[in-house]
Design an enzyme around this catalytic site. Structure first.
Site, mmCIF file in Angstrom:
data_model
loop_
_atom_site.group_PDB
_atom_site.id
_atom_site.type_symbol
_atom_site.label_atom_id
_atom_site.label_comp_id
_atom_site.label_asym_id
_atom_site.label_seq_id
_atom_site.Cartn_x
_atom_site.Cartn_y
_atom_site.Cartn_z
ATOM 1 N N ARG A 232 0.864 -1.180 0.000
ATOM 2 C CA ARG A 232 0.000 0.000 0.000
ATOM 3 C C ARG A 232 0.902 1.232 0.000
ATOM 4 O O ARG A 232 1.895 1.282 0.732
ATOM 5 C CB ARG A 232 -0.900 0.029 1.236
ATOM 6 N N GLU A 261 -3.632 7.495 -4.505
ATOM 7 C CA GLU A 261 -4.039 7.021 -5.835
ATOM 8 C C GLU A 261 -5.342 7.684 -6.253
ATOM 9 O O GLU A 261 -6.237 7.828 -5.422
ATOM 10 C CB GLU A 261 -4.206 5.496 -5.798
ATOM 11 N N HIS A 279 -1.032 0.271 -10.072
ATOM 12 C CA HIS A 279 -1.698 -0.679 -9.151
ATOM 13 C C HIS A 279 -2.304 -1.877 -9.906
ATOM 14 O O HIS A 279 -3.510 -2.112 -9.869
ATOM 15 C CB HIS A 279 -2.777 0.030 -8.311
HETATM 16 C C1 GLV Z 1 -4.804 -5.021 -4.115
HETATM 17 O O1 GLV Z 1 -4.087 -4.111 -3.856
HETATM 18 C C2 GLV Z 1 -5.508 -5.785 -3.145
HETATM 19 O O2 GLV Z 1 -5.450 -5.478 -1.932
HETATM 20 O O3 GLV Z 1 -6.173 -6.749 -3.559
#
Ligand code: GLV
Ligand code: GLV
Length: 316
Positions: A232, A261, A279
């Site tokens: 994250r 983001e 991401h």
């Molecule tokens: C992606 O970042 C997730 O947490 O699935």
């Protein structure tokens, strides 16, 4: 019953819900947050995305019929789980199915950083490739290097297995301490930061991990080190990372996640030695389909009055 889905999902999993008579409303990708919340206020079940911030005051606006929020992600830091438990709403996530895809993305970033892939592609496409040279865009070997894993959960372990195949030495630090089934050394956080040639983050975002890596830690790292974040964004102080990269305090950074983001800090965007992905950690056809199937299973279980297999909270 009424199920509101925050965004269209890949695959056909939602057909199973309509097939058993549920009313499924899939929100348009361009919908506003307000439109989503308005629809969600009537729902018995919600499928949320990691980009939906479901904090206490938002959850308070949801209807009393709501039984489950199925987050289409393994991470669920976007949801106030305690508030959901108080209101007897299950929260479910999608663990396991995305472990390999995310570990693959991690290795993608490790290789792209160590071998300067973005700079190499840019050189060729910009017409700056004037022939083979012994010193053209030299990167670093993976073999024999220390891969430090911060947060040794399922994804961390899957990254470790891959790194071993590349001849790397794995070491790790994790909040819960030594994992007896693993052959790798567990070291202190400080040792991990100092000794890693590649430092890869695999911890969840919590109040303890927010800005765990900042100026001080980056200064402790080797000058030749690479840092990888597929966890994250806020685990790293993004501005301080950009400053460390610009000053060549470390060799490279590979980031699939960002603090705000979809915004990426402009200072980080300027860094030649940063590989930045939007991401896509779990972004494969197979994985995203499986995540959709799991999400639907959780909803069916919750609407049936059962505790979903992948609930992250208890409501009794
Ligand atoms: C992606 O970042 C997730 O947490 O699935
Ligand atoms: C490189 O292309 C080599 O053959 O060494």
């Amino acid at each position: 019953m009424k199920i509101v889905v925050s965004r269209p999902l890949p695959g056909n999993a939602l057909d199973r819900l309509t097939g058993i008579g549920h009313d499924v409303k899939v929100m348009h990708p361009d919908r506003s947050n307000e439109e989503f919340l308005k629809a969600a206020a009537q729902a018995d079940a919600i499928v949320s995305m990691l980009s939906d911030q479901l904090k206490a005051e938002t959850i308070a606006r949801l209807g009393s019929k709501l039984k489950i929020i199925a987050n289409y992600a393994v991470g669920y830091n976007n949801i106030d789980v305690d508030e959901c438990s108080r209101r007897k709403i299950y929260v479910a996530n999608t663990p396991d199915v995305l472990t390999d895809a995310t570990a693959d993305t991690t290795m993608l970033l490790v290789l792209m950083c160590m071998r300067r892939a973005i700079e190499s592609v840019a050189l060729l496409r910009d017409g700056r490739f004037h022939g083979w040279r012994p010193d053209l865009l030299l990167g670093l070997d993976l073999k024999g290097k220390n891969l430090g894993i911060l947060g040794m959960g399922r994804i961390g372990e899957a990254v470790a297995r891959r790194a071993e195949a590349f001849g790397m030495n794995v070491l790790y630090h994790t909040r819960s301490g030594v994992k007896k089934h693993l052959p790798y050394p567990h070291v202190s956080f400080e040792t991990l930061v100092k000794e890693s040639d590649v430092l890869s983050l695999h911890c969840p975002l919590t109040s303890e991990t927010r800005h765990l890596i900042g100026k001080k830690e980056l200064a402790m790292m080797k000058k030749t080190a690479v840092i990888i974040n597929t966890a994250r964004g806020p685990v790293i102080n993004e501005l301080e990372l950009a400053q460390a990269l610009a000053a060549n305090k470390i060799f490279y950074a590979g980031c699939d996640v960002f603090e705000e983001e979809p915004i990426v800090n402009p200072e980080l965007l300027k860094c030649r030695n940063a590989v930045l992905l939007p991401h896509i950690g779990s972004g494969t056809v197979e994985t995203r389909n499986e995540m959709a199937e799991m999400t639907v299973n959780s909803i069916i279980q919750a609407l049936d009055g059962q505790k979903p297999e992948f609930a992250v909270n208890r409501i009794d």
